[in-house]
Motif scaffolding. Sequence first.
Motif, PDB file in Angstrom:
ATOM      1  N   LYS A   1      16.550   3.153 -26.625  1.00 38.36           N
ATOM      2  CA  LYS A   1      17.284   2.483 -27.703  1.00 38.36           C
ATOM      3  C   LYS A   1      18.448   3.370 -28.111  1.00 38.36           C
ATOM      4  O   LYS A   1      19.422   2.918 -28.674  1.00 38.36           O
TER       5      LYS A   1
ATOM      6  N   GLU B   1      28.187   1.897 -34.165  1.00 35.27           N
ATOM      7  CA  GLU B   1      29.470   1.945 -33.469  1.00 35.27           C
ATOM      8  C   GLU B   1      30.339   0.807 -33.979  1.00 35.27           C
ATOM      9  O   GLU B   1      29.865  -0.286 -34.254  1.00 35.27           O
TER      10      GLU B   1
ATOM     11  N   MET C   1      28.191  -2.206 -25.693  1.00 32.88           N
ATOM     12  CA  MET C   1      28.328  -3.254 -26.694  1.00 32.88           C
ATOM     13  C   MET C   1      28.810  -4.548 -26.052  1.00 32.88           C
ATOM     14  O   MET C   1      28.259  -5.628 -26.293  1.00 32.88           O
TER      15      MET C   1
ATOM     16  N   ALA D   1      32.891  -2.201 -33.857  1.00 32.75           N
ATOM     17  CA  ALA D   1      33.293  -3.199 -32.857  1.00 32.75           C
ATOM     18  C   ALA D   1      34.803  -3.370 -32.875  1.00 32.75           C
ATOM     19  O   ALA D   1      35.407  -3.223 -33.908  1.00 32.75           O
TER      20      ALA D   1
ATOM     21  N   ASN E   1      31.134  -9.899 -36.186  1.00 32.79           N
ATOM     22  CA  ASN E   1      30.084  -9.019 -35.673  1.00 32.79           C
ATOM     23  C   ASN E   1      28.702  -9.524 -36.051  1.00 32.79           C
ATOM     24  O   ASN E   1      27.758  -9.373 -35.285  1.00 32.79           O
TER      25      ASN E   1
ATOM     26  N   ARG F   1      32.326 -14.021 -27.214  1.00 30.83           N
ATOM     27  CA  ARG F   1      33.379 -13.453 -28.053  1.00 30.83           C
ATOM     28  C   ARG F   1      34.284 -12.506 -27.269  1.00 30.83           C
ATOM     29  O   ARG F   1      33.938 -12.038 -26.186  1.00 30.83           O
TER      30      ARG F   1
ATOM     31  N   PHE G   1      36.979  -9.004 -28.169  1.00 36.61           N
ATOM     32  CA  PHE G   1      37.065  -7.935 -29.158  1.00 36.61           C
ATOM     33  C   PHE G   1      38.512  -7.646 -29.520  1.00 36.61           C
ATOM     34  O   PHE G   1      39.425  -7.821 -28.711  1.00 36.61           O
TER      35      PHE G   1
ATOM     36  N   LEU H   1      26.038  -8.231 -33.419  1.00 35.86           N
ATOM     37  CA  LEU H   1      26.214  -6.776 -33.383  1.00 35.86           C
ATOM     38  C   LEU H   1      25.757  -6.145 -34.689  1.00 35.86           C
ATOM     39  O   LEU H   1      25.255  -5.032 -34.693  1.00 35.86           O
ATOM     40  N   TYR H   2      25.949  -6.863 -35.802  1.00 33.22           N
ATOM     41  CA  TYR H   2      25.428  -6.395 -37.080  1.00 33.22           C
ATOM     42  C   TYR H   2      24.304  -7.332 -37.518  1.00 33.22           C
ATOM     43  O   TYR H   2      24.380  -8.545 -37.286  1.00 33.22           O
TER      44      TYR H   2
END
Lengths: 611, 293
Positions: A107, B291, A195, B293, A402, A437, A439, A407-408
């Motif tokens: 992780k 991190e 990511m 984005a 995000n 998506r 970036f 991602l969040y």
Amino acid sequence: MNTRIKSLLVPAVLVVVVLLLPRFITSSYWLNLINLAISFSIACLGLNIVLGYTGQLSLAQAAFWGVGAYTSAILTTQLGLPVWAGIFAAFFVAALCGVLLGIPTLKLSGHYLAMATIGFGIIVQLILVNEIWLTNGSDGITKIPSPWIGSFELKDPATFFYVAAVSLILLTWGAIHLKNSRVGRAFMAIRENEMAAGTTGVDTTYYKIMAFALSAGYAGVGGWLFAHGGSHYISPDTFSFDQSVILLVMTVLGGNGSAIGSIVGGTLLTLLPEVLRFLKDSYMMVYAAGIVLIMIFMPRGIAGLVSNMPISLRLRTWWNADSVATLQVAATASSRENSGGSQKAFTPRDCSGSGEVLLTVKGLAKHFGGLKAVDGVDMAVRRGEIQALIGPNGSGKTTILNMLSGLYVPTAGEISLGGAAIAGKKPHIITSLGMARTFQNIRLFGELTVLENVLIGRHCHSRAGLFTSILRLPSQKAEEAAIRAKALEMLEFVGLNGKEFAQANSLPYGQQRLLELARALASDPQLLLLDEPAAGLNAAETEALVGLLFQICTRGVTILLVEHDMNLVMNVSDHITVLNFGKKIAEGSAEEIEKNQEVIDAYLGTEVGNA
Amino acid sequence: MDWSTNLQMVVAGLAMGSIYALVALGFVLIFNAVNVVNFAQGEFAMVPAFVAVWLMSYLNLSFAMTCVITVVFMGIFGIVFERIAYYPLRNRSFLPVIISTIGVGIFLKNGAQLIFGAEPLSMPRPTSPEALNFFGVFVDPQYIVIILCTLALLGFQYFFFEKTMLGKKMLATAQDKQMARLLGIRVATMIAVTFVYSSILGAAAGILVGPIFFVTKDMGAMIGVKAFCSSIVGGFGSIPGAILGGLFLGVIEVFAAYYVSSAYRDAFAFIILILVLLLRPQGIFGEKIAEKA
């Protein structure tokens, strides 16, 4: 020369070499050394999968190698397991250890993993020394049996060499197949940009653990060869941290990421000590100095040096000639299919949607400590529309994207995509539910080719697993062809045809944006999130982007866009949501937003204390 | 179990923990400055131990003189290390730098063996070998020296980073190199100073731990990995985390070796490390950083 003959060329050469080698090298000392080199090379092939393909530093490869050796040695000497069955036991027990170590540590990235693997290696060695009932402690295990074929014992180094060579060839073949497969691409996507790999549909944790387990399994097989060949004796001090470092150096010297490089590195550094014997005690120092020098002067190892030589470039072109031609035919075919349909037929109004709500956001919030980056936002995106999310810097736009893409994890609130609750889900699950998506600061898989980038975009619509990928079964080939066709179509759609084999990093900025778009589209999203797609584009490129956005919309893909270029926003959006300080302050059509006093205030900052 | 044995173990644990803390601080300072874990950090404690033994046993220098020379030597060593292992690779990803620090580490270990031989050396004790008796609790005076010296160093460090311009510049460099450069801070120099300081911390650890252990080429490796575990357990990147993590691990290790298994003494640090990674990856004192984005 046609493809069929070419595909037989390598196996033919290998068979000849393997059969002839023991004829030329008759000294059993050297043959034992070669068998040892093969055992190391297999462990390096494994390390190359986790380090070279997946980009995770493991310093426990010698421990896995030892686990394999000990597993098979214990099972064959104490329980009388057939030696051949020992291979599978060595592979699976080592792989299982890999999984057990990988679950807590993978992780996290980089440094943590490296140090945790050192710890694992130390624990393995402590167990080997202390659990005398199982491992016979520091005395080691002696008289480990050789494999048999019928009543013939493969005992002398020359015959054992055939076992070693066949294992090496099969495992190398597997590693090379793996690299050009769905699984291998997922590995490399993690290496290049973890990511982006997640938001492109790759379950990063799962694939990291898979890479780790496979790498450990390879080491286990290497350990099997070590235990059952050579001196038929193993003891704990062989499987030390220093040995792990030596395996690492072999892999990196050979060329990180190259399977053949691992073998070259493994062989070279096993035979080198024989040449460097005269150095005696300072041998390890020379070795260590070599590591530092390689890192400084040969970052891509021997494979990197060789593959940049003119002769190998020419050889590769010749080798790939047929497959490239096939690809180009496929590319032109797909472009012809396309051009009839959507390209010219668009008018902006084609995009107005069915009115059905695709994405609902309720009370969404994200707090970073005391900072409320997003504070209770409600919004809805209707299917078939282009919706824009605008607001001054720091108003929480990217934070919302995000959270939408996983991602969040939101502090509070609900997100539903086509009826499915997605708040707090992992990025790859959200991608497979139909959201893709791009970036703000482009996140491509830079070292991979343009085509590979888009192929990874198809990850969640394909299923080839580890074993189908390694064995290259017919089902995998068919799926691979389908993925390619779709990827080429996407490249054609954004106008990157002809660039398929360029390295993604080498593209100019505007094309990198297009490539990211193609990668996102390849996952067939229902909803496409674009984070400042026009940032850094010149006027002509922005205009082309507007055309592309309408075309994407016509294809039935709903778009949610964060953008600072107001001309673009006003031009394309059916609906606009405006944020300020993490809260929604307005929404409506472009005309309504342009006249909204609160929006004007937010942008021009007339309120005292708001600046 | 009686309380005096337990108290003795606490003191022994804190002493060993202080050593871990000093080396862990070295890790963290370098990591904060250049975003790379220095895998040769343990050797930063092994090298000065050998130097000190040599100065005291062969040149018969006094303890104070030995300390001064060793610290100066390690300061120079820090610069040389930075120039070889880090500087040529500063623009590359972390992997080549890690491998290069591992390479230098192996070089140092085998260099030490080549120069000083494979036999373990013992460092003359600056303190009496008689255990002190505090109301029935017997404590090796060297433990007290280790704990007090570590406290003094930490005090100095606090003063250095909070009150001096050099310390502030180093902190600024660690936070944001580009901004620091724009403000006229010589970033490359600050990074070199960080390596120097980190290797001086190693000198302290090596001289302090030398008398209670034998000095061997492998002493650094175990101290190094355990110090790294400490810094993760405490919360990686955090200075107080490194100190508290070191002390915590030192004490736990002594107790686990006594009550659970002494054969697996060296494994406990990693078991705790893996537990912390599973349950609280940001460390006991650390904050979660995502991190961007």
